[in-house]
Design an enzyme around this catalytic site. Structure first.
Site, PDB file in Angstrom:
ATOM      1  N   GLY A  14       0.780  -1.236   0.000  1.00 48.90           N
ATOM      2  CA  GLY A  14       0.000   0.000   0.000  1.00 48.90           C
ATOM      3  C   GLY A  14       0.808   1.280   0.000  1.00 48.90           C
ATOM      4  O   GLY A  14       0.313   2.323   0.433  1.00 48.90           O
ATOM      5  N   ARG A  68     -16.419 -14.360  -9.627  1.00 49.26           N
ATOM      6  CA  ARG A  68     -15.827 -13.022  -9.731  1.00 49.26           C
ATOM      7  C   ARG A  68     -16.896 -11.945  -9.694  1.00 49.26           C
ATOM      8  O   ARG A  68     -16.688 -10.863  -9.127  1.00 49.26           O
ATOM      9  CB  ARG A  68     -15.009 -12.915 -11.027  1.00 49.26           C
ATOM     10  CG  ARG A  68     -13.706 -13.692 -10.946  1.00 49.26           C
ATOM     11  CD  ARG A  68     -13.114 -13.883 -12.313  1.00 49.26           C
ATOM     12  NE  ARG A  68     -12.449 -12.676 -12.782  1.00 49.26           N
ATOM     13  CZ  ARG A  68     -12.220 -12.409 -14.080  1.00 49.26           C
ATOM     14  NH1 ARG A  68     -12.635 -13.242 -15.013  1.00 49.26           N
ATOM     15  NH2 ARG A  68     -11.602 -11.306 -14.425  1.00 49.26           N
ATOM     16  N   MET A  93      -4.123  -6.794  -6.962  1.00 47.78           N
ATOM     17  CA  MET A  93      -3.598  -7.872  -7.802  1.00 47.78           C
ATOM     18  C   MET A  93      -4.674  -8.850  -8.276  1.00 47.78           C
ATOM     19  O   MET A  93      -4.393 -10.031  -8.477  1.00 47.78           O
ATOM     20  CB  MET A  93      -2.463  -8.597  -7.059  1.00 47.78           C
ATOM     21  CG  MET A  93      -1.305  -7.684  -6.664  1.00 47.78           C
ATOM     22  SD  MET A  93      -0.711  -6.602  -7.991  1.00 47.78           S
ATOM     23  CE  MET A  93       0.631  -7.576  -8.649  1.00 47.78           C
ATOM     24  N   ASN A 110      -5.079   3.075 -12.729  1.00 46.42           N
ATOM     25  CA  ASN A 110      -4.138   2.077 -12.207  1.00 46.42           C
ATOM     26  C   ASN A 110      -2.720   2.614 -12.345  1.00 46.42           C
ATOM     27  O   ASN A 110      -2.433   3.403 -13.242  1.00 46.42           O
ATOM     28  CB  ASN A 110      -4.277   0.782 -13.030  1.00 46.42           C
ATOM     29  CG  ASN A 110      -3.358  -0.321 -12.536  1.00 46.42           C
ATOM     30  OD1 ASN A 110      -3.232  -0.557 -11.326  1.00 46.42           O
ATOM     31  ND2 ASN A 110      -2.707  -1.014 -13.463  1.00 46.42           N
ATOM     32  N   HIS A 112       1.131   1.175 -12.918  1.00 49.08           N
ATOM     33  CA  HIS A 112       1.807  -0.050 -13.364  1.00 49.08           C
ATOM     34  C   HIS A 112       3.319   0.199 -13.393  1.00 49.08           C
ATOM     35  O   HIS A 112       3.770   1.241 -13.888  1.00 49.08           O
ATOM     36  CB  HIS A 112       1.308  -0.440 -14.763  1.00 49.08           C
ATOM     37  CG  HIS A 112       1.965  -1.678 -15.271  1.00 49.08           C
ATOM     38  ND1 HIS A 112       1.591  -2.942 -14.852  1.00 49.08           N
ATOM     39  CD2 HIS A 112       2.999  -1.859 -16.132  1.00 49.08           C
ATOM     40  CE1 HIS A 112       2.366  -3.838 -15.445  1.00 49.08           C
ATOM     41  NE2 HIS A 112       3.225  -3.217 -16.225  1.00 49.08           N
ATOM     42  N   THR A 144      -9.026  -0.196 -18.851  1.00 54.16           N
ATOM     43  CA  THR A 144      -9.962  -0.721 -19.839  1.00 54.16           C
ATOM     44  C   THR A 144      -9.892  -2.250 -19.783  1.00 54.16           C
ATOM     45  O   THR A 144      -9.092  -2.806 -19.024  1.00 54.16           O
ATOM     46  CB  THR A 144      -9.616  -0.235 -21.263  1.00 54.16           C
ATOM     47  OG1 THR A 144      -8.255  -0.578 -21.526  1.00 54.16           O
ATOM     48  CG2 THR A 144      -9.800   1.266 -21.404  1.00 54.16           C
ATOM     49  N   ASP A 148      -3.612  -3.766 -18.486  1.00 52.00           N
ATOM     50  CA  ASP A 148      -2.498  -2.818 -18.661  1.00 52.00           C
ATOM     51  C   ASP A 148      -2.515  -2.141 -20.034  1.00 52.00           C
ATOM     52  O   ASP A 148      -1.459  -1.832 -20.601  1.00 52.00           O
ATOM     53  CB  ASP A 148      -1.135  -3.510 -18.428  1.00 52.00           C
ATOM     54  CG  ASP A 148      -1.027  -4.098 -17.030  1.00 52.00           C
ATOM     55  OD1 ASP A 148      -1.618  -3.531 -16.099  1.00 52.00           O
ATOM     56  OD2 ASP A 148      -0.365  -5.138 -16.861  1.00 52.00           O
TER      57      ASP A 148
HETATM   58  C1  GAR Z   1       3.518  -1.139  -7.308  1.00 54.04           C
HETATM   59  O1  GAR Z   1       4.828  -1.157  -7.818  1.00 54.04           O
HETATM   60  C2  GAR Z   1       2.507  -1.149  -8.431  1.00 54.04           C
HETATM   61  O2  GAR Z   1       2.919  -0.437  -9.559  1.00 54.04           O
HETATM   62  C3  GAR Z   1       2.422  -2.623  -8.726  1.00 54.04           C
HETATM   63  O3  GAR Z   1       2.458  -3.259  -7.474  1.00 54.04           O
HETATM   64  C4  GAR Z   1       3.206  -2.450  -6.575  1.00 54.04           C
HETATM   65  C5  GAR Z   1       2.351  -2.203  -5.367  1.00 54.04           C
HETATM   66  O4  GAR Z   1       3.068  -1.542  -4.371  1.00 54.04           O
HETATM   67  N1  GAR Z   1       1.226  -2.921  -9.426  1.00 54.04           N
HETATM   68  C6  GAR Z   1       1.136  -3.889 -10.342  1.00 54.04           C
HETATM   69  O5  GAR Z   1       2.050  -4.614 -10.636  1.00 54.04           O
HETATM   70  C7  GAR Z   1      -0.225  -4.018 -10.975  1.00 54.04           C
HETATM   71  N2  GAR Z   1      -0.131  -4.745 -12.186  1.00 54.04           N
HETATM   72  P1  GAR Z   1       2.310  -0.781  -3.217  1.00 54.04           P
HETATM   73  O6  GAR Z   1       1.321  -1.772  -2.609  1.00 54.04           O
HETATM   74  O7  GAR Z   1       3.397  -0.437  -2.237  1.00 54.04           O
HETATM   75  O8  GAR Z   1       1.647   0.418  -3.797  1.00 54.04           O
END
Ligand code: GAR
Length: 225
Positions: A14, A68, A93, A110, A112, A144, A148
């Site tokens: 987070g 889902r 995730m 989002n 990425h 969308t 990604d």
């Molecule tokens: C972040 O690096 C984010 O970009 C990635 O997970 C991490 C979460 O860190 N997200 C993805 O890979 C989504 N496909 P956080 O919980 O510390 O924000």
């Protein structure tokens, strides 16, 4: 000023959520974090949100195995209960169904950890190192149906350095995620984003000047510019 209410969806640490919360502590920031929702009860980010006085909720994806739509309906009930108009995915995730994404199209973003469209999906830092790219980075985009793939709002690039470990590169990218995500959310919340032909425009965006080359284009005989 009415601030747009935002639900932040997390699955773990987070740190991006914490960056959004920190930005939203300024009363002039156009978004207010109305809810932090996790699909995992053990997500470390939940405690941080609670400590900042932000409402939290857990909708366990594990409890909805194979359902889902049921999982998403339970999340949407929480999101509606807190009056959120925008969803910010922050290390969430789970892949969302097309129906859910369509309902929130233009209102869900989002972050990425790559310069999309390079390296969609997982293990982006390891794949960037394996590919030998000199620049890597992060992207904030509208969500969308294609994973990604949505219209890009903001990107930040970092150099990949010799000897970089996955962790070192991830940390360099993460620091940039924390810079661009709050900015992109602010633009969306303030109604400054328009999508046309699959690409996003941002009114009055402070476009960057200058460039980043890595390694620096310096060698004997090349004059300094
Ligand atoms: C972040 O690096 C984010 O970009 C990635 O997970 C991490 C979460 O860190 N997200 C993805 O890979 C989504 N496909 P956080 O919980 O510390 O924000």
């Amino acid at each position: 000023m009415t601030r747009t209410r935002v639900a932040v969806l997390i699955s773990g640490r987070g740190s991006n959520m914490a960056a959004l919360l920190a930005a939203a502590e300024d009363p002039s920031y156009p978004a207010e974090i109305a809810l932090v929702l996790s699909n995992r009860p053990d997500a470390a980010g939940l405690a941080h949100a609670a400590s900042r006085g932000v409402a939290t909720a857990v909708v366990e994806s594990r409890a909805f195995k194979g359902d889902r739509a049921g999982f998403e309906a339970a999340m949407e009930a929480e999101i509606a209960r807190h009056g959120a108009e925008i969803i910010a995915l922050a290390g969430f995730m789970r892949v969302l169904t097309e129906a859910f994404v369509t309902r929130w199209e233009g209102r869900m973003i989002n972050v990425h950890p790559s310069l999309l469209p390079s390296f969609p999906g997982l293990d982006t830092h390891a794949r960037a190192l394996a590919a030998g790219v000199r620049l890597h980075g992060c992207t904030v985009h509208l969500v969308t149906a294609g994973v990604d793939e949505g219209p890009i709002l903001a990107q930040a690039a970092v150099p990949v350095l010799p000897g970089d470990s996955e962790a070192a590169l991830a940390a360099r990218v993460l620091a940039e995620e924390h810079r661009i995500y709050p900015a992109a959310l602010a633009w969306l919340a303030a109604g400054r984003v328009r999508v046309e032909g699959g690409r996003a425009g941002i009114s009055d965006a402070p476009w960057a000047t200058g460039s980043l080359a890595n390694p620096l284009p310096s060698a004997p005989g090349l004059s300094k510019r």
